[in-house]
Design a protein around this motif. Structure first.
Motif, mmCIF file in Angstrom:
data_model
loop_
_atom_site.group_PDB
_atom_site.id
_atom_site.type_symbol
_atom_site.label_atom_id
_atom_site.label_comp_id
_atom_site.label_asym_id
_atom_site.label_seq_id
_atom_site.Cartn_x
_atom_site.Cartn_y
_atom_site.Cartn_z
ATOM 1 N N VAL A 64 0.813 -1.218 -0.027
ATOM 2 C CA VAL A 64 0.110 0.079 -0.015
ATOM 3 C C VAL A 64 0.873 1.305 0.044
ATOM 4 N N ASP A 65 2.160 1.246 -0.459
ATOM 5 C CA ASP A 65 3.008 2.496 -0.252
ATOM 6 C C ASP A 65 4.166 2.021 -1.188
ATOM 7 N N GLY A 66 4.847 3.013 -1.543
ATOM 8 C CA GLY A 66 6.001 2.822 -2.544
ATOM 9 C C GLY A 66 5.990 3.508 -3.848
ATOM 10 N N GLY A 67 4.743 3.933 -4.059
ATOM 11 C CA GLY A 67 4.472 4.566 -5.304
ATOM 12 C C GLY A 67 4.016 3.718 -6.529
ATOM 13 N N VAL A 68 3.106 4.313 -7.638
ATOM 14 C CA VAL A 68 2.564 3.429 -8.420
ATOM 15 C C VAL A 68 3.538 2.778 -9.212
ATOM 16 N N VAL B 222 4.918 -0.501 -6.981
ATOM 17 C CA VAL B 222 3.604 -1.401 -6.732
ATOM 18 C C VAL B 222 3.808 -2.117 -8.242
ATOM 19 N N THR B 223 3.402 -1.246 -9.347
ATOM 20 C CA THR B 223 3.207 -2.085 -10.255
ATOM 21 C C THR B 223 4.500 -2.937 -10.875
ATOM 22 N N GLU B 224 5.584 -2.605 -10.470
ATOM 23 C CA GLU B 224 6.561 -3.550 -10.771
ATOM 24 C C GLU B 224 6.521 -4.735 -9.825
ATOM 25 N N GLY C 160 4.078 -6.167 -8.722
ATOM 26 C CA GLY C 160 2.891 -6.851 -9.124
ATOM 27 C C GLY C 160 3.333 -7.943 -10.463
ATOM 28 N N LEU C 161 4.009 -7.029 -11.355
ATOM 29 C CA LEU C 161 4.392 -7.766 -12.738
ATOM 30 C C LEU C 161 5.326 -8.932 -12.113
ATOM 31 N N GLY C 162 6.209 -8.763 -11.542
ATOM 32 C CA GLY C 162 7.089 -9.739 -10.921
ATOM 33 C C GLY C 162 6.405 -10.823 -10.121
ATOM 34 N N LEU C 163 5.412 -10.658 -9.367
ATOM 35 C CA LEU C 163 4.614 -11.517 -8.675
ATOM 36 C C LEU C 163 3.976 -12.292 -9.852
ATOM 37 N N LEU C 164 3.217 -11.746 -10.896
ATOM 38 C CA LEU C 164 2.585 -12.508 -11.762
ATOM 39 C C LEU C 164 3.533 -13.520 -12.697
ATOM 40 N N GLY D 193 -5.802 -3.834 -14.026
ATOM 41 C CA GLY D 193 -5.472 -3.956 -15.321
ATOM 42 C C GLY D 193 -4.478 -4.969 -15.571
ATOM 43 N N LEU D 194 -3.393 -4.958 -14.842
ATOM 44 C CA LEU D 194 -2.259 -5.870 -15.027
ATOM 45 C C LEU D 194 -2.704 -7.148 -14.802
ATOM 46 N N LEU D 195 -3.641 -7.748 -13.736
ATOM 47 C CA LEU D 195 -4.269 -8.787 -13.559
ATOM 48 C C LEU D 195 -5.326 -9.220 -14.719
ATOM 49 N N ARG D 196 -6.002 -8.419 -15.041
ATOM 50 C CA ARG D 196 -6.997 -8.684 -16.233
ATOM 51 C C ARG D 196 -6.216 -9.263 -17.397
#
Length: 197
Positions: A100-104, A107-109, A111-115, A154-157
């Motif tokens: 919930v912190d760290g900037g967009v 957080v997006t990076e 999420g991409l690494g997780l996926l 959007g990344l998850l979709r």
């Protein structure tokens, strides 16, 4: 270059040092951050809009669920994969809470690494990843998504369109995340927003 009145002078040069663009004075004006929020009660006349439909909580009696994260049973995806390799049964559903912190960008990076890690995991090839976000979706007219998490749905979709059934998203406002994730997994809805329980 600032001229002292708040206006900027802009000069762009090519590789040889020759000017290609010159702006004598570029002025900006302050904007009220509240003006950037979604206007409540305004209906856009668009062919493309998301309409949220209220659903009943699903039966959550079946299925195994594990959570990964700093304060969870498994610290990260690699630790869960090691446990499965050591003989633990692979779960049906794995939940991960988005930062919930760290900037967009951060957080997006993340999420991409997780996926990418999830899709590359042979041990969890039959499991479903449920991403928990906090205010990433505007499910009600009065809501505006959190900017730092707004790119995650959007990344998850995109990932879900290429790998049907492998992903889900539960956007929480507050309350019991475990019950929400179990319900989401049982309902097989790809995207849920939990509001007021």
């Amino acid at each position: 270059e600032d001229d002292g009145d708040g206006a900027l002078e802009l000069l762009a040069l090519d590789e040889s040092g020759a000017p290609v663009l010159a702006i004598g004075a570029l002025e900006s004006r302050a904007i009220d951050p509240a003006a950037l929020k979604a206007r409540s009660g305004v209906h856009s006349n668009s062919l493309f809009e998301i309409e949220w439909v209220e659903i009943e909580a699903a039966d959550v009696s079946s299925g195994s669920l594990v959570a990964i994260g700093d304060e969870e049973e498994f610290a990260d995806l690699a630790e869960l994969e090691r446990a499965v390799a050591d003989g633990q049964a692979a779960p049906e559903v794995v939940s991960v809470r988005a930062p919930v912190d760290g900037g967009v960008h951060a957080v997006t990076e993340w999420g991409l690494g997780l996926l990418k890690g999830w899709l590359g995991s042979e041990a969890l090839a039959d499991a479903r990843l449920v991403l928990l976000t906090a205010g990433a979706l505007a499910a009600r007219a009065v809501e505006s998504p959190r900017l730092d998490q707004a790119a995650l749905p959007g990344l998850l979709r995109s990932a879900a369109s290429e790998h049907p059934g492998r992903f889900g998203l539960v956007d929480l406002d507050s309350g019991d995340a475990d019950a929400a994730v179990r319900s989401a997994a049982a309902s097989e809805e790809p995207e849920l927003a939990v509001r007021d329980g």
